[in-house]
Design a protein around this motif. Structure first.
Motif, PDB file in Angstrom:
ATOM      1  N   MET A 144       0.874  -1.082   0.110  1.00  0.00           N
ATOM      2  CA  MET A 144      -0.058   0.007   0.247  1.00  0.00           C
ATOM      3  C   MET A 144       0.689   1.248  -0.187  1.00  0.00           C
ATOM      4  SD  MET A 144      -3.238  -0.235  -0.175  1.00  0.00           S
ATOM      5  CE  MET A 144      -3.827   1.470   0.125  1.00  0.00           C
ATOM      6  N   LEU A 181      -5.837   4.668   4.699  1.00  0.00           N
ATOM      7  CA  LEU A 181      -5.886   2.944   4.696  1.00  0.00           C
ATOM      8  C   LEU A 181      -4.543   2.399   4.736  1.00  0.00           C
ATOM      9  CD1 LEU A 181      -7.372   0.471   4.354  1.00  0.00           C
ATOM     10  CD2 LEU A 181      -6.909   0.635   1.586  1.00  0.00           C
ATOM     11  N   THR A 182      -3.665   3.045   4.564  1.00  0.00           N
ATOM     12  CA  THR A 182      -2.117   2.593   4.637  1.00  0.00           C
ATOM     13  C   THR A 182      -1.657   2.622   5.968  1.00  0.00           C
ATOM     14  OG1 THR A 182      -1.468   3.264   2.122  1.00  0.00           O
ATOM     15  CG2 THR A 182       0.332   2.858   3.951  1.00  0.00           C
ATOM     16  N   PHE A 209      -3.675   2.488   8.547  1.00  0.00           N
ATOM     17  CA  PHE A 209      -4.536   1.572   9.295  1.00  0.00           C
ATOM     18  C   PHE A 209      -4.101   0.299   9.116  1.00  0.00           C
ATOM     19  CE2 PHE A 209      -7.855  -1.784   9.030  1.00  0.00           C
ATOM     20  CZ  PHE A 209      -8.400  -1.679  10.491  1.00  0.00           C
ATOM     21  N   LEU A 210      -3.332  -0.150   8.010  1.00  0.00           N
ATOM     22  CA  LEU A 210      -2.834  -1.562   7.686  1.00  0.00           C
ATOM     23  C   LEU A 210      -1.475  -1.735   8.579  1.00  0.00           C
ATOM     24  CD1 LEU A 210      -3.551  -1.956   4.050  1.00  0.00           C
ATOM     25  CD2 LEU A 210      -4.623  -3.393   5.955  1.00  0.00           C
ATOM     26  N   ARG A 258      -0.621  -0.724  11.375  1.00  0.00           N
ATOM     27  CA  ARG A 258      -0.607  -1.125  12.626  1.00  0.00           C
ATOM     28  C   ARG A 258      -0.116  -2.319  13.000  1.00  0.00           C
ATOM     29  NH1 ARG A 258      -6.462  -0.572  14.982  1.00  0.00           N
ATOM     30  NH2 ARG A 258      -6.564  -1.919  13.276  1.00  0.00           N
ATOM     31  N   ARG A 259       0.020  -3.417  11.936  1.00  0.00           N
ATOM     32  CA  ARG A 259      -0.050  -4.724  12.270  1.00  0.00           C
ATOM     33  C   ARG A 259       1.570  -4.963  12.193  1.00  0.00           C
ATOM     34  NH1 ARG A 259      -3.552  -8.699   9.004  1.00  0.00           N
ATOM     35  NH2 ARG A 259      -2.299 -10.229  10.216  1.00  0.00           N
ATOM     36  N   TYR A 260       2.203  -3.991  11.505  1.00  0.00           N
ATOM     37  CA  TYR A 260       3.714  -4.240  11.254  1.00  0.00           C
ATOM     38  C   TYR A 260       4.455  -4.095  12.739  1.00  0.00           C
ATOM     39  CZ  TYR A 260       8.646  -3.697   9.505  1.00  0.00           C
ATOM     40  OH  TYR A 260       9.874  -3.675   9.285  1.00  0.00           O
TER      41      TYR A 260
END
Length: 456
Positions: A2, A160-161, A163-164, A166-168
């Motif tokens: 992303m 959106l980027t 938000f995604l 957060r998992r890294y």
């Protein structure tokens, strides 16, 4: 993916909207600044972000870059004039300077050399999608809505980027480091002066005028001072050892050539088609998309090739294809054919896809984690420099032709664009020379940094 998509879309979406922006805000002679100021801000900030990514971690720097890119996009969307738009593009560039190298560095962290050959297909798919979506959206927005939406579309993508991301998760041993302020300042001053001299010379002022001589003089003084600052800085923003190894130096020069060739086509192909053929922004966007479709198609398959025949051989094949496409474009441009231009752009993109990926991975894989960010940043720094200086030189050529043109505006645009396309051929041939100078290392060699250093 992303994060990469943000830059991939932005690299092509503006090009097709340039005629609409100029029609609304004016300033045709200044439009190269829309690209060069963005690339300048990206170039001078890449080494800083790359160094910080090695010290404080990838994720904080990546989030900072996305935040700046989002802010710049919003400001650009509301810009009331060409001058203000150029200033806000610099803010965007400061964000892009963090996003591009850090996202690629993360890929280098989590995949081995062999795994990256497969993972590159996923990353290349981002460019494949963006290569079609970017020019098409640029054409649709400028033709049916407003060119301002080419910037507003970044808002949901940035959110959106974040938000995604957060998992890294990453484990970083944080230590105190000294920021090389002197290096960053002298680099910025030197490059800004050089670009100003190239873009404004022959248009705003004469080449032999006082402002032109002052601008070149500042560049001549500031850039050597930057080199000296890097030699003495405890933690240089751009360590000179990067350019003392043959492998890293040649791959960086190839990266600069890739940047110059890419910006030459993305900046002038849409304008040429819309003014000379003429055609609509949507159609010109689709023609330009051929360039950025060929790139990921080749990049996604480059892994299989460089694992078999080596990085240098793969890059040489790519440079040959790109040079052939550039020559074909320059020869067929007078025919003003949309189909021919799309085909030649696809050929250039196909070649660049076989050049950019193998050379960057060769450089990345020759060092360890602590140096990978700096090496990645140096390669992308040179690509941004190649793009920034390329668009300045191409802009100077085009403005020089237009300044002395006494015929119709259409024929003037055609001649100016043809001069740029000829210059792209020269850039492509110089890139080929740099690729020839690369050492002949293979993936299994650069996977061991010590061996790679000896080979380089």
């Amino acid at each position: 993916m992303m994060s990469t998509g943000l830059i991939a879309i932005d690299s092509t979406i503006l090009a097709t909207a340039v005629p609409s922006v100029v029609k609304d805000l004016g300033g045709f002679s200044s439009f190269p600044w829309l690209f060069s100021v963005y690339l300048l801000a990206q170039a001078v900030s890449v080494p800083v972000y790359a160094k910080l990514a090695d010290t404080v971690g990838r994720k904080p720097i990546l989030l900072t870059g996305i935040g700046l890119f989002l802010l710049g996009s919003i400001l650009c969307g509301f810009a009331p004039s060409m001058t203000v738009l150029i200033v806000f593009r610099a803010v965007q560039g400061l964000g892009a300077g963090a996003i591009m190298p850090v996202s690629i560095t993360v890929a280098g962290d989590i995949y081995t050399v062999a795994e990256r050959a497969k993972a590159q297909g996923y990353l290349a798919s981002v460019w494949a999608i963006s290569s079609v979506v970017g020019p098409t959206l640029g054409g649709v927005f400028s033709q049916f809505v407003s060119w301002r939406w080419i910037f507003f579309v970044n808002i949901p993508l940035c959110l959106l980027t974040v938000f995604l991301l957060r998992r890294y998760r990453e484990n970083v041993e944080r230590t105190r480091h000294r920021i090389d302020v002197a290096g960053a300042v002298t680099l910025t001053i030197g490059l800004t002066a050089l670009l100003t001299a190239l873009l404004e010379g022959g248009t705003v002022w004469a080449w032999n005028s006082v402002p032109s001589l002052v601008a070149f003089g500042v560049a001549v003084v500031a850039l050597p001072v930057f080199v000296l600052a890097e030699r003495w800085a405890p933690e240089p923003v751009l360590p000179l050892w990067v350019f003392s190894r043959r492998l890293l130096l040649t791959t960086a020069l190839v990266s600069a050539g890739v940047g110059a060739v890419t910006i030459g086509l993305t900046s002038y192909v849409p304008t040429f088609l819309e003014k000379v053929v003429p055609t609509t922004p949507l159609v010109s966007g689709l023609a330009l998309a051929a360039l950025t479709v060929g790139w990921p198609v080749a990049a996604s398959n480059a892994g299989r090739l460089y694992l078999r025949i080596g990085f240098r051989s793969t890059a040489l094949i790519g440079c040959g294809i790109a040079a052939l496409g550039a020559v074909a474009l320059a020869l067929t441009a007078p025919l003003a054919s949309i189909g021919l231009m799309a085909v030649t752009c696809f050929l250039v993109g196909l070649g660049l896809g076989l050049v950019a990926t193998p050379t960057l991975i060769a450089a990345q894989s020759s060092v360890g984690y602590e140096q990978r960010g700096v090496v990645t940043g140096a390669s992308l720094f040179l690509r941004s420099i190649g793009s920034a200086l390329g668009v300045a030189v191409f802009g100077a050529l085009a403005n020089g032709v237009l300044a002395g043109w006494h015929g119709s505006a259409v024929s003037g645009t055609s001649s100016a664009s043809s001069a740029v396309f000829d210059a792209v051929v020269v850039a492509g041939l110089l890139t080929l020379v740099a690729a020839i100078a690369m050492p002949g290392v293979h993936a299994e060699t650069v996977a061991v940094p010590g061996v790679a250093a000896e080979a380089a």
